[in-house]
Write a protein that holds these residues in place. Structure first.
Motif, mmCIF file in Angstrom:
data_model
loop_
_atom_site.group_PDB
_atom_site.id
_atom_site.type_symbol
_atom_site.label_atom_id
_atom_site.label_comp_id
_atom_site.label_asym_id
_atom_site.label_seq_id
_atom_site.Cartn_x
_atom_site.Cartn_y
_atom_site.Cartn_z
ATOM 1 N N CYS A 176 0.696 -0.800 0.339
ATOM 2 C CA CYS A 176 -0.029 0.390 -0.060
ATOM 3 C C CYS A 176 0.880 1.262 -0.044
ATOM 4 O O CYS A 176 1.820 1.382 1.235
ATOM 5 C CB CYS A 176 -0.487 0.105 1.399
ATOM 6 N N PRO A 177 0.477 2.629 -0.875
ATOM 7 C CA PRO A 177 1.515 3.186 -0.812
ATOM 8 C C PRO A 177 1.473 4.140 0.372
ATOM 9 O O PRO A 177 2.368 5.303 0.444
ATOM 10 C CB PRO A 177 0.612 3.767 -1.548
ATOM 11 N N ARG A 212 -9.723 -3.512 0.085
ATOM 12 C CA ARG A 212 -9.296 -2.948 0.648
ATOM 13 C C ARG A 212 -8.244 -3.446 2.005
ATOM 14 O O ARG A 212 -7.280 -4.065 2.306
ATOM 15 C CB ARG A 212 -10.590 -3.369 2.101
ATOM 16 N N CYS A 213 -6.609 -2.246 1.796
ATOM 17 C CA CYS A 213 -5.951 -2.750 2.566
ATOM 18 C C CYS A 213 -6.234 -3.055 4.082
ATOM 19 O O CYS A 213 -7.055 -2.328 4.652
ATOM 20 C CB CYS A 213 -5.049 -1.229 2.774
ATOM 21 N N PRO A 214 -5.828 -3.816 5.333
ATOM 22 C CA PRO A 214 -5.814 -4.566 5.775
ATOM 23 C C PRO A 214 -5.699 -3.737 6.610
ATOM 24 O O PRO A 214 -5.226 -3.524 8.016
ATOM 25 C CB PRO A 214 -4.681 -5.860 6.173
ATOM 26 N N TRP A 215 -4.242 -2.940 6.815
ATOM 27 C CA TRP A 215 -3.502 -1.817 7.865
ATOM 28 C C TRP A 215 -4.222 -0.639 8.314
ATOM 29 O O TRP A 215 -5.033 -0.374 9.189
ATOM 30 C CB TRP A 215 -2.308 -1.053 7.554
ATOM 31 N N HIS A 216 -4.892 0.579 7.359
ATOM 32 C CA HIS A 216 -5.642 1.319 7.563
ATOM 33 C C HIS A 216 -7.154 1.742 6.450
ATOM 34 O O HIS A 216 -7.547 2.668 6.579
ATOM 35 C CB HIS A 216 -5.178 2.616 7.862
ATOM 36 N N GLY A 217 -7.421 0.485 5.295
ATOM 37 C CA GLY A 217 -8.624 0.954 5.251
ATOM 38 C C GLY A 217 -8.679 1.367 4.358
ATOM 39 O O GLY A 217 -10.079 1.901 3.851
ATOM 40 N N TRP A 218 -7.554 1.323 3.265
ATOM 41 C CA TRP A 218 -7.606 2.431 2.035
ATOM 42 C C TRP A 218 -8.109 1.689 0.718
ATOM 43 O O TRP A 218 -7.827 0.136 0.834
ATOM 44 C CB TRP A 218 -6.315 2.639 1.972
ATOM 45 N N ASP A 219 -9.044 1.920 -0.321
ATOM 46 C CA ASP A 219 -9.550 1.353 -0.901
ATOM 47 C C ASP A 219 -8.812 1.154 -1.892
ATOM 48 O O ASP A 219 -8.780 2.484 -2.550
ATOM 49 C CB ASP A 219 -10.624 1.572 -0.972
ATOM 50 N N PHE A 220 -9.168 0.611 -3.099
ATOM 51 C CA PHE A 220 -8.298 -0.017 -4.840
ATOM 52 C C PHE A 220 -9.175 -0.555 -5.202
ATOM 53 O O PHE A 220 -9.369 -1.452 -4.861
ATOM 54 C CB PHE A 220 -6.826 -0.683 -4.600
ATOM 55 N N HIS A 221 -8.959 -0.526 -6.438
ATOM 56 C CA HIS A 221 -10.105 -1.208 -7.432
ATOM 57 C C HIS A 221 -9.167 -2.634 -7.945
ATOM 58 O O HIS A 221 -7.581 -2.799 -7.626
ATOM 59 C CB HIS A 221 -10.301 -0.855 -8.799
ATOM 60 N N PRO A 222 -9.869 -3.406 -7.106
ATOM 61 C CA PRO A 222 -8.760 -5.129 -7.466
ATOM 62 C C PRO A 222 -8.734 -5.722 -8.397
ATOM 63 O O PRO A 222 -7.143 -6.303 -8.880
ATOM 64 C CB PRO A 222 -9.863 -5.965 -7.332
ATOM 65 N N GLY A 241 1.898 -1.062 3.715
ATOM 66 C CA GLY A 241 0.975 -2.667 4.200
ATOM 67 C C GLY A 241 0.321 -3.427 3.154
ATOM 68 O O GLY A 241 0.154 -3.226 2.315
ATOM 69 N N PRO A 242 0.628 -4.882 3.769
ATOM 70 C CA PRO A 242 0.323 -5.827 2.738
ATOM 71 C C PRO A 242 -0.996 -6.059 2.234
ATOM 72 O O PRO A 242 -2.093 -6.839 3.010
ATOM 73 C CB PRO A 242 0.759 -7.158 3.480
ATOM 74 N N LEU A 243 -1.272 -5.506 1.209
ATOM 75 C CA LEU A 243 -2.639 -5.719 0.627
ATOM 76 C C LEU A 243 -2.864 -6.961 0.372
ATOM 77 O O LEU A 243 -4.238 -7.106 0.280
ATOM 78 C CB LEU A 243 -3.019 -5.088 -1.002
ATOM 79 N N GLY A 244 -1.829 -7.847 0.351
ATOM 80 C CA GLY A 244 -2.962 -9.431 -0.213
ATOM 81 C C GLY A 244 -2.768 -10.048 0.883
ATOM 82 O O GLY A 244 -3.397 -10.934 1.179
ATOM 83 N N GLU A 245 -3.092 -9.379 2.030
ATOM 84 C CA GLU A 245 -3.745 -10.056 3.342
ATOM 85 C C GLU A 245 -5.222 -9.070 4.179
ATOM 86 O O GLU A 245 -5.661 -9.405 4.136
ATOM 87 C CB GLU A 245 -2.368 -9.318 4.311
ATOM 88 N N GLY A 246 -5.348 -8.284 2.567
ATOM 89 C CA GLY A 246 -7.217 -7.323 2.443
ATOM 90 C C GLY A 246 -7.655 -8.154 2.253
ATOM 91 O O GLY A 246 -7.417 -9.259 1.850
ATOM 92 N N SER A 247 -8.821 -7.818 1.739
ATOM 93 C CA SER A 247 -10.098 -8.464 1.557
ATOM 94 C C SER A 247 -10.618 -7.588 0.401
ATOM 95 O O SER A 247 -10.426 -6.047 0.405
ATOM 96 C CB SER A 247 -10.870 -8.666 2.286
ATOM 97 N N ILE A 248 -11.791 -8.128 -0.111
ATOM 98 C CA ILE A 248 -12.688 -7.079 -1.530
ATOM 99 C C ILE A 248 -14.122 -6.654 -0.354
ATOM 100 O O ILE A 248 -14.607 -8.204 -0.222
ATOM 101 C CB ILE A 248 -12.387 -8.288 -3.354
ATOM 102 N N GLU A 249 -14.529 -5.838 -0.571
ATOM 103 C CA GLU A 249 -15.440 -5.514 -0.277
ATOM 104 C C GLU A 249 -16.176 -4.125 -0.962
ATOM 105 O O GLU A 249 -15.592 -4.030 -1.443
ATOM 106 C CB GLU A 249 -15.408 -5.604 1.443
ATOM 107 N N ASN A 250 -17.424 -4.568 -1.624
ATOM 108 C CA ASN A 250 -18.175 -3.488 -1.886
ATOM 109 C C ASN A 250 -17.383 -3.345 -3.861
ATOM 110 O O ASN A 250 -17.333 -2.189 -3.840
ATOM 111 C CB ASN A 250 -18.713 -2.261 -1.650
ATOM 112 N N GLY A 251 -16.454 -4.405 -3.622
ATOM 113 C CA GLY A 251 -16.555 -3.831 -5.240
ATOM 114 C C GLY A 251 -14.968 -4.062 -5.026
ATOM 115 O O GLY A 251 -14.090 -3.055 -6.181
ATOM 116 N N LEU A 252 -14.405 -3.542 -4.241
ATOM 117 C CA LEU A 252 -12.907 -2.560 -3.809
ATOM 118 C C LEU A 252 -12.956 -3.721 -2.693
ATOM 119 O O LEU A 252 -12.469 -4.210 -1.740
ATOM 120 C CB LEU A 252 -13.203 -1.451 -2.705
#
Length: 649
Positions: free
Chosen positions: A48-49, A66-76, A53-64
């Motif tokens: 994550c910029p 989400r970074c697991p560290w502080h919740g920033w969203d990116f298109h998958p 944060g390791p985005l690969g440990e995040g999850s896809i919610e509502n089509g985005l």
């Protein structure tokens, strides 16, 4: 020039990543967040910029995503954030072949040397090629430089389970060889865990280099995670102690650190802020060597003191030589001079084994851990010639006899009381001069028959103690009697602290074994990590043994897994009496109740077996010798657990 794309298989089968899920994978050295969204596999930079944060440990919610560290969203798929922001993540090309998933990464550029590279290369050039430590997030730059050197065969790295063990191992390596090794930890707790082992090296005058990671310079002073002022923390233990800065003369800083460790025979410490460790080295900064940077240690003592000492030796009838740990590299010359003087040779406890107990001039250990032979000859002497000993109260060198003291450190001379002749010089150089000055002039009494008689008295006493028996366990004297017969004559033996160590001092009779101990610090837990250091230094040339009580082994018990990992063929003897027996003894001597010294132990033998080593437990005297012979013959690491009686020491 356009870089070639290199393809890496990241999934053997696409079914491994279900629809709507993400996963961390690696392509070369590139961390990838692999996504499976709306039927498509995509590869995003895993960092994550914002805070990495390791985005690969995040999850896809509502089509985005989400970074697991502080919740920033990116298109998958595109890696772009919602709302038109410009802080998206890079993406990489993906292809499917025969249901496997591949990611294409631009060809990596050649490695550019970093600050860590030039400093690690300098360290190796100065002779430090062995490191014990633990890799972690704040020392990764230095660790990567070590990895490159290990791949070239220039460095050996041993990953331990506790940084305290790393420091003890490095200390023991130096005590055995006279040359420094390094210990290595992360910022904060990794560095502070090394502290006890560093003090062990400092007070026993063992050269050692400590390397620690540190948080980024920009957050120093803000109370950042694992931030400790390591320069301030290490100031009491390190003779050379600095943080590495962006504009430091990096190779010179490392050269001076190793030089201080070698010349002062103490601890040097360098700490690397994370961003500095990864920084590119300055164009003109090249690794240094010790060529013309370190002086000869052949220090000759002042003439006036040499003359006085020579006169004392010429006048003496019953001189006795006392050798400490500092004399360990000069024993051949010392024994040769003792033969000329017909003088008994006594050792301090730290010097145990420097002369064989069966040598015609050997009188064993002086002091609390010693033999009545040593104290008898000291009391009957008319002159003490002392090489490389510290005059600790544990040893009990009497100030009532005329003394000649030889030491490389002027502060060690006459440290606790006046001595008649204090010779500041290296032992080898000083001994050569004394031999020349006294050649053909001494008129000493031959004390060899007396030495033989005193040994006969003591061995008869020991034999009578061997008859002591108990239903609670085996006696310590029986353990060390067995070791006398089974431990190879050229072994290195690391010993711990406690009643087991006192018994070792009295009852084990060394032939040519080297003994390692935590001398002035007297730190429990020393023996097993020290054996690791000895194995790294000489394990391909000599058998390595260690001895401890149950209290000592319990402190670094997990290091048995380190022995197994590196196939360190260390033979460990643990005397298990389920008690901190020495402390119980001290409480009784102070006329106090025995309190909180009992121990609840596992089966140490079963633990060793579970780790992959050979573990044997014995409870009777009949089992002892066969079991000890079995671990001696074993090709890998082995532990012998001996159930002992705390009162038979």
């Amino acid at each position: 020039m356009k870089k070639e794309t290199v393809w890496y298989k990241v999934l053997d089968h696409k079914k491994q990543l279900p629809e709507g899920r993400v996963q961390t994978v690696t392509a070369g050295h590139q961390g990838i967040c692999l996504t499976h969204f709306e039927g498509k596999f995509s590869a995003l930079d895993n960092r994550c910029p914002h805070q990495g944060g390791p985005l690969g440990e995040g999850s896809i919610e509502n089509g985005l995503l989400r970074c697991p560290w502080h919740g920033w969203d990116f298109h998958p798929c595109s890696g772009l954030p919602p709302g038109g922001y410009d802080d998206g993540v890079d993406t990489f090309v993906v292809k499917e072949e025969e249901d496997a998933i591949y990611v294409g990464i631009p060809e990596e550029p050649p490695h550019e040397e970093t600050v860590s590279d030039v400093m690690v290369s300098t360290m190796i050039n100065w002779g430090i090629d062995t490191v014990f430590g633990m890799v972690g997030h704040s020392n990764l730059g230095v660790a990567d430089a070590m990895r490159r050197q290990e791949a070239k065969g220039q460095l050996r790295y041993f990953g331990i389970r506790h940084e305290g063990a790393a420091a003890f191992a490095a200390s023991a390596y130096a005590k055995l060889t006279g040359k420094p090794a390094a210990c290595f930890g992360i910022a904060g707790p990794g560095a502070t865990n090394m502290f006890t082992g560093l003090w062990d090296a400092k007070v026993d005058r063992a050269p050692l280099l400590a390397l620690s990671g540190q948080v980024n310079t920009q957050v120093v002073g803000t109370g950042a995670f694992q931030e400790v002022d390591l320069v301030k923390a290490f100031d009491s233990v390190a003779t050379f102690n600095h943080a590495v800065h962006q504009n430091s003369h990096h190779s010179e800083l490392m050269a001076l650190a190793v030089k201080h460790a070698l010349v002062k025979r103490e601890v040097a410490h360098l700490t690397f802020p994370d961003e500095v460790a990864f920084s590119k080295k300055a164009p003109k900064d090249a690794a240094q060597t010790p060529e013309n940077r370190i002086t000869s240690f052949a220090i000759a003592p002042p003439t006036a003191m040499v003359n006085k000492a020579s006169e004392m030796l010429i006048a003496a009838k019953r001189p006795v030589i006392i050798v400490g740990h500092g004399a360990r590299f000069d024993m051949e010359a010392i024994i040769a001079y003792a033969t000329i003087l017909q003088a008994p040779v006594i050792t301090t406890f730290k010097g145990k084994g420097l002369i064989p107990d069966h040598h015609e001039l050997g009188c064993g250990v002086l002091g609390r851990s010693g033999t009545p032979i040593a104290s008898w000859f000291m009391n009957e002497s008319d002159l003490l010639l002392v090489f490389g000993a510290s005059f600790s109260n544990h040893t009990g060198i009497t100030p009532k006899k005329p003394i000649i003291q030889v030491d490389f450190d002027p502060m060690a001379l006459s440290k606790f009381h006046k001595v008649e002749a204090a010779l500041w010089g290296e032992i080898s150089e000083t001994l050569t001069i004394l031999q020349e000055k006294t050649k053909g002039k001494t008129k000493t009494i031959d004390q060899r028959n007396e030495i033989k008689e005193r040994w006969e008295i003591w061995r008869e006493e020991k034999q009578s103690r061997l008859a002591d028996c108990s239903t609670k366990g085996i006696s310590s004297i029986a353990v060390f009697d067995a070791m006398n017969k089974i431990v190879p004559e050229n072994a290195v033996i690391a010993v711990d602290v406690g009643n087991n160590t006192y018994s070792f001092g009295r009852y084990f009779e060394p032939v040519a074994q080297s003994i390692l101990m935590s001398g002035y610090l007297g730190s429990i837990g020393f023996s097993l990590p020290a054996a690791m250091g000895a194995w790294a230094a000489q394990g391909d040339q000599r058998p390595i043994w260690s001895v401890s009580g149950d209290g000592g082994l319990g402190q670094y018990l997990a290091e048995i897994t380190t022995l197994v990992k590196y196939n360190m063929a260390i033979k460990h003897i643990v005397l298990n009496n389920s008690e901190l027996g020495k402390i119980s003894k001290e409480q009784r001597a102070a006329e106090l109740d025995v309190w909180q010294t009992s121990l609840h132990n596992p089966s140490f033998a079963a633990f060793a077996t579970n780790c992959g080593a050979l573990g044997i437990r014995v409870e009777t005297l009949a089992e002892l010798a066969p079991a000890m012979q079995k671990i001696a013959a074993h090709q890998g690491p082995a532990l012998l657990e001996i159930i002992t009686d705390v009162h038979l020491i």
